[in-house]
Write an enzyme that holds these catalytic residues in place. Structure first.
Site, PDB file in Angstrom:
ATOM      1  NE  ARG A  28      -1.382   2.288   3.056  1.00  0.00           N
ATOM      2  CZ  ARG A  28      -0.850   3.568   3.427  1.00  0.00           C
ATOM      3  NH1 ARG A  28      -0.685   4.725   2.758  1.00  0.00           N
ATOM      4  NH2 ARG A  28      -0.342   3.561   4.899  1.00  0.00           N
ATOM      5  CG  ASP A  29       3.418   4.223   3.059  1.00  0.00           C
ATOM      6  OD1 ASP A  29       3.446   4.913   2.277  1.00  0.00           O
ATOM      7  OD2 ASP A  29       4.031   4.361   4.030  1.00  0.00           O
ATOM      8  CG  HIS A  70       5.290   4.396   9.018  1.00  0.00           C
ATOM      9  ND1 HIS A  70       4.375   3.632   8.669  1.00  0.00           N
ATOM     10  CD2 HIS A  70       5.861   5.185   8.243  1.00  0.00           C
ATOM     11  CE1 HIS A  70       4.465   3.898   7.314  1.00  0.00           C
ATOM     12  NE2 HIS A  70       5.096   4.654   7.367  1.00  0.00           N
ATOM     13  CG  HIS A  94       9.090   7.548   6.171  1.00  0.00           C
ATOM     14  ND1 HIS A  94       8.600   8.022   4.571  1.00  0.00           N
ATOM     15  CD2 HIS A  94       7.991   7.361   6.581  1.00  0.00           C
ATOM     16  CE1 HIS A  94       7.422   7.678   4.572  1.00  0.00           C
ATOM     17  NE2 HIS A  94       6.954   7.185   5.683  1.00  0.00           N
ATOM     18  CB  CYS A 147       4.330  11.035   2.466  1.00  0.00           C
ATOM     19  SG  CYS A 147       2.689  12.051   2.827  1.00  0.00           S
ATOM     20  CG  ASN A 186       7.667   3.483   4.108  1.00  0.00           C
ATOM     21  OD1 ASN A 186       7.005   4.290   4.934  1.00  0.00           O
ATOM     22  ND2 ASN A 186       6.911   3.222   3.183  1.00  0.00           N
TER      23      ASN A 186
END
Length: 318
Positions: A26-27, A219, A221, A252, A261
């Site tokens: 997804r991300d 989470h 980065h 993002c 990420n």
């Protein structure tokens, strides 16, 4: 690809097991300019499951206009019904997204909030309080259906418009998401500016507010190369859920300074070396990222993938 595992040397004060919340499908893929075929996404998720990942965020039920890459959510999710024992969370931006997800049998959903006003405006076109008001009925409806709810809280450490984010400001919004019924909260370092001391301060602030560590995930980065250091500090504070993206993909779309990420392979290498169990087979995971890199037409950003497969750019593994 060459085989390789670190020597396991356990360190005191760490959890015995960490649950990796895999966000690559997804991300990791949401910003890809070229459309990734639905069948490739489905195979990617199946390969991640085969590598031992048990929580794999599958897609987002956002309007296709906003994230065209994920416009195939209704087509993709039914292709994942043969993964027993694997949790498949999906992101839902609003009540409409939730109903779409529920109609397909989703049992884990996530909402995506912000700790800062600027990012809330850029991402949701609402203030922080207005976005919380929008999420409240979504969370309530999900809980009525017995669905697990994760709250993402972005910009927990720094914002590209506002700069460093005060700990108290993050604690307030985090508390509001948990109070409205989120089962779990993921603390996002959306632009990768966190450092270990800042992570420790935020986790301490949340603990003082009465937030249970078991309800938290992190989470990070890797914009400034701090993701693993920040993760280690989180583990030392009792966090046992870590978000990561296979191959280090992702960013993002609403924060131009946000780079990839934390790579799942880099995380697993560190945890394997610390003797922390993840249930993930590093060799299979690396092969999966090589396979996807071949489909995307570029090498994986993950340092561990590059170390284990230095020839990947020339001949991505099938």
């Amino acid at each position: 690809m060459t085989d390789g595992l670190p020597m396991a040397v356990p360190a005191p004060g760490l959890p015995s097991r960490v649950r990796i919340h895999e966000v690559g499908a997804r991300d990791g893929l949401q910003n890809e300019k070229a459309t990734v075929p639905t069948e490739v996404k489905a195979e990617f998720i199946h390969r991640l499951a085969d590598a031992g990942l048990t929580t794999i965020e599958a897609t987002s039920f956002v309007h296709p206009k906003w994230v065209p890459q994920l416009a195939d959510a209704e087509d993709l999710f039914p292709l994942l019904g043969d993964l027993p024992g694997v949790e498949l969370p999906v992101l839902v931006p609003n009540a409409r997204g939730l109903e779409r997800a529920l109609a397909l049998g989703a049992r884990r959903i996530a909402v995506f909030g912000s700790a800062t006003e600027s990012f809330a405006r850029a991402n949701l076109n609402r203030s922080v309080d207005e976005s919380l008001a929008m999420f409240a009925p979504v969370v309530a409806r999900a809980r009525e259906e017995g669905v697990h709810v994760r709250g993402y809280l972005s910009m927990c450490f720094g914002d590209p418009w506002e700069g460093p984010v005060p700990v108290a400001q993050v604690v307030r919004t985090a508390g509001a998401l948990l109070d409205m019924g989120c089962d779990e909260l993921s603390l996002g370092d959306t632009i990768g500016v966190a450092t270990p001391g800042h992570v420790a301060a935020l986790l301490t602030g949340l603990a003082e507010r009465g937030v249970a560590t078991g309800a938290l995930g992190v989470h990070f980065h890797d914009t400034y190369g701090q993701a693993l250091a920040n993760t280690l500090v989180a583990l030392q504070h009792g966090v046992t859920t870590v978000d990561a993206s296979a191959g280090g993909l992702g960013g993002c779309p609403y924060a131009k300074s946000a780079t990839g990420n934390l790579a799942t392979e880099d995380l697993v290498w560190m945890l394997d070396g610390l003797g922390v169990d993840t249930g993930v087979d590093l060799g299979r995971l690396t092969a999966t990222s090589l396979w996807l890199a071949g489909r995307l037409g570029r090498p994986s950003p993950s340092r561990t993938v590059r170390a284990l497969a230095p020839d990947q750019a020339q001949s991505p593994e099938e």
